[in-house]
Design an enzyme around this catalytic site. Structure first.
Site, mmCIF file in Angstrom:
data_model
loop_
_atom_site.group_PDB
_atom_site.id
_atom_site.type_symbol
_atom_site.label_atom_id
_atom_site.label_comp_id
_atom_site.label_asym_id
_atom_site.label_seq_id
_atom_site.Cartn_x
_atom_site.Cartn_y
_atom_site.Cartn_z
ATOM 1 N N ARG A 144 28.868 -48.104 -53.572
ATOM 2 C CA ARG A 144 27.746 -47.561 -54.330
ATOM 3 C C ARG A 144 28.143 -46.185 -54.838
ATOM 4 O O ARG A 144 28.786 -45.407 -54.112
ATOM 5 C CB ARG A 144 26.496 -47.426 -53.443
ATOM 6 N N GLU A 179 23.332 -45.548 -62.873
ATOM 7 C CA GLU A 179 23.737 -46.772 -63.588
ATOM 8 C C GLU A 179 22.539 -47.321 -64.352
ATOM 9 O O GLU A 179 21.415 -47.227 -63.850
ATOM 10 C CB GLU A 179 24.215 -47.828 -62.579
ATOM 11 N N HIS A 222 30.098 -51.928 -62.976
ATOM 12 C CA HIS A 222 29.514 -52.581 -61.789
ATOM 13 C C HIS A 222 29.625 -54.116 -61.887
ATOM 14 O O HIS A 222 28.623 -54.817 -62.054
ATOM 15 C CB HIS A 222 28.050 -52.157 -61.588
#
Ligand code: 8YV
Length: 324
Positions: A237, A266, A284
């Protein structure tokens, strides 16, 4: 009467169809107006929710008085206020296991891509800059036989370590809350404190869940402990790394490079990272393969369905809410 399910991120038409067999399904639609408004209107009627990528806690769920289950299409559950859900007796489920190997593949892609400058030199070739043999300023660094440090030896960490040990003859170091004797035996992995691991590893791969304790686990001090020749990979993360500190370290040459799949914010449309040739920046995509996303959706669907039909879901995060 059918229970109501609210999809809080886009679900495939196939998933929508499956859900509709047992439930009334509400899928906010951008063509019908503001997505948040539709979401908020649906909350008081919803018994179940399914999706990913949305923060859900007290503030967002106060009006969801009938809610029984939140089924996340993800393994990580840092987006959810687990103690609030538990206090309300709401089940939270996730999708472990099915994304382990594809996420580890991506971790290894970042190791390889950062070390051998794959993305950077691909862009170089396509820009027509390859006019003579590549020389030292464009050389990469070897992966085979180098030391791999895994921060957080869970399932994904172990899968990255296996690739390193068995495929690339890498000595494995790991840090975390507890010793993993099975992995020590299987891969000869050695336990280190985080500081020791940072100082000894050529590649540091972050695979810890995000929590209050792991937020900014890697900041200026930790980056300065790493070898100048080392590469940091983050497939966990974003907030585990203090991003401005990392950007500084990449600019100053405190470390050689970084391979990143996750960011403090994000999605990320602009960042100083995008202008650094020693940073590989992916959007991601740890679990983003056709097969894995399908398996995650299947698992999340099964969890949601079980919970709403009164059966114990396979992947119940807050097991204490299960009353049997
Ligand atoms: C997904 C992830 O990108 O499972 C996780 O925790 O980070 C990823 O697999 C994300 O959850 C969106 O589906």
């Amino acid at each position: 009467m059918k229970k109501t399910v609210l999809a809080f991120s886009r679900v495939s038409p196939e998933m929508a169809e499956r859900l509709q067999q047992d439930f009334n399904v509400i899928i906010p639609d951008p063509k019908k107006g503001d997505l948040n408004e539709q979401f908020n209107e649906a909350l008081p009627h919803s018994h179940g929710m399914i999706g990913a990528g949305r923060k859900l806690g007290r503030e967002q769920l106060e009006s969801a008085r009938q809610l029984e289950v939140v089924s996340s299409i993800s393994v990580g559950y840092d987006n959810y206020d687990v103690s609030y859900l538990t206090e309300r007796g709401i089940m939270l489920t996730n999708t472990p296991d099915v994304l382990t190997e594809s996420t580890a593949d991506l971790g290894f892609s970042l190791i390889m891509s950062s070390a051998r400058r794959v993305a950077e030199l691909d862009a170089y070739t396509k820009a027509g800059k390859w006019t003579r043999s590549i020389e030292a300023p464009h050389f990469g660094t070897d992966v085979y036989g180098k030391t791999l440090g895994i921060v957080g030896m869970g399932n994904i960490g172990a899968a990255v370590a296996r690739r390193g040990r068995l495929g690339f003859n890498m000595p494995i170091l790991y840090s975390g809350n507890s010793r993993k004797t099975a992995i020590e035996q299987e891969l000869g992995a050695q336990f280190r404190t985080l500081d020791q691991l940072l100082a000894e590893s050529d590649f540091v791969c972050l695979v810890v869940p995000l929590s209050e304790k792991t937020k900014h686990l890697i900041s200026t001090r930790e980056l300065s402990l790493m070898k100048k020749s080392a590469i940091l990979v983050n497939i966990a993360r974003g907030p585990i790394v203090d991003e401005p500190a990392l950007i500084e370290a990449l600019k100053n040459g405190t470390i050689r490079g970084a391979g990143l799949d996750v960011y403090e914010k994000e999605p990320l449309a602009e960042s100083p990272l995008f202008h650094l040739s020693n940073a590989v920046t992916l959007p991601h995509i740890g679990s983003a393969t056709d097969e894995t996303r399908q398996a995650m959706a299947d698992r999340a669907y099964a969890n949601l369905r079980a919970a709403l039909l009164g059966e114990k879901p396979q992947d119940l995060v807050n097991a204490q809410v299960w009353k049997g």
